[in-house]
Write a protein that holds these residues in place. Structure first.
Motif, mmCIF file in Angstrom:
data_model
loop_
_atom_site.group_PDB
_atom_site.id
_atom_site.type_symbol
_atom_site.label_atom_id
_atom_site.label_comp_id
_atom_site.label_asym_id
_atom_site.label_seq_id
_atom_site.Cartn_x
_atom_site.Cartn_y
_atom_site.Cartn_z
ATOM 1 N N PHE A 92 0.852 -1.280 0.034
ATOM 2 C CA PHE A 92 -0.016 -0.081 -0.075
ATOM 3 C C PHE A 92 0.924 1.205 0.044
ATOM 4 O O PHE A 92 0.431 2.220 -0.756
ATOM 5 N N TRP A 95 2.384 1.907 -3.279
ATOM 6 C CA TRP A 95 1.145 2.270 -4.347
ATOM 7 C C TRP A 95 1.176 3.778 -4.086
ATOM 8 O O TRP A 95 1.014 4.497 -5.196
ATOM 9 N N HIS A 96 1.060 4.067 -3.084
ATOM 10 C CA HIS A 96 1.001 5.620 -2.599
ATOM 11 C C HIS A 96 2.043 6.570 -2.748
ATOM 12 O O HIS A 96 2.051 7.568 -3.657
ATOM 13 N N LEU A 102 -1.465 -1.681 -7.847
ATOM 14 C CA LEU A 102 -2.288 -2.644 -7.048
ATOM 15 C C LEU A 102 -3.330 -3.303 -7.891
ATOM 16 O O LEU A 102 -4.373 -2.738 -7.780
#
Length: 124
Positions: A92, A95-96, A102
């Motif tokens: 996560f 991804w950010h 994702l």
């Protein structure tokens, strides 16, 4: 599992994940490189003095100490699978921060990891 043991495991996992993410940020800052005899020293110095790389190494070092403390309190058959939580955290945050994909498959895998960690910790 006692609250202190759980806190140690979670802290170790978070520090380990942070170390990995910091190393990735450092390699992103240095850029893609090939290992050749003529560039070992310049690339080695760039990596050695990159603040993200140094921070990542420090996070790994502290995570090792915390992890040893956790292993003194929890069976390895419980503690080690909980390292998988780091995969969830990294997916996560990558991804950010890094724009990594994702996909549905990755999300399904993350769900299986979470379920697996839950099952293992419930049997302790």
């Amino acid at each position: 599992m006692s609250p202190i043991a759980f806190a140690l495991i979670l802290t170790g996992v978070i520090l380990n994940a942070a170390g990995q993410l910091l190393l990735k940020a450092g390699t992103n800052a240095v850029g893609h490189f090939e290992f050749h005899l003529d560039n070992v020293l310049p690339i080695g110095l760039k990596l050695a003095f990159n603040p993200y790389i140094l921070s990542g190494m420090a996070a790994y070092g502290v995570s090792l100490v915390v992890w040893i403390m956790a292993l003194s309190r929890v069976p390895v058959s419980i503690a080690y699978p909980m390292l998988s939580i780091g995969y969830v955290i990294n997916a996560f945050i990558a991804w950010h921060w890094f724009g990594e994909a994702l996909s549905l498959e990755k999300l399904a895998g993350i769900g299986l990891i979470v379920l697996g960690v839950y099952v293992i910790t419930r049997t302790a």
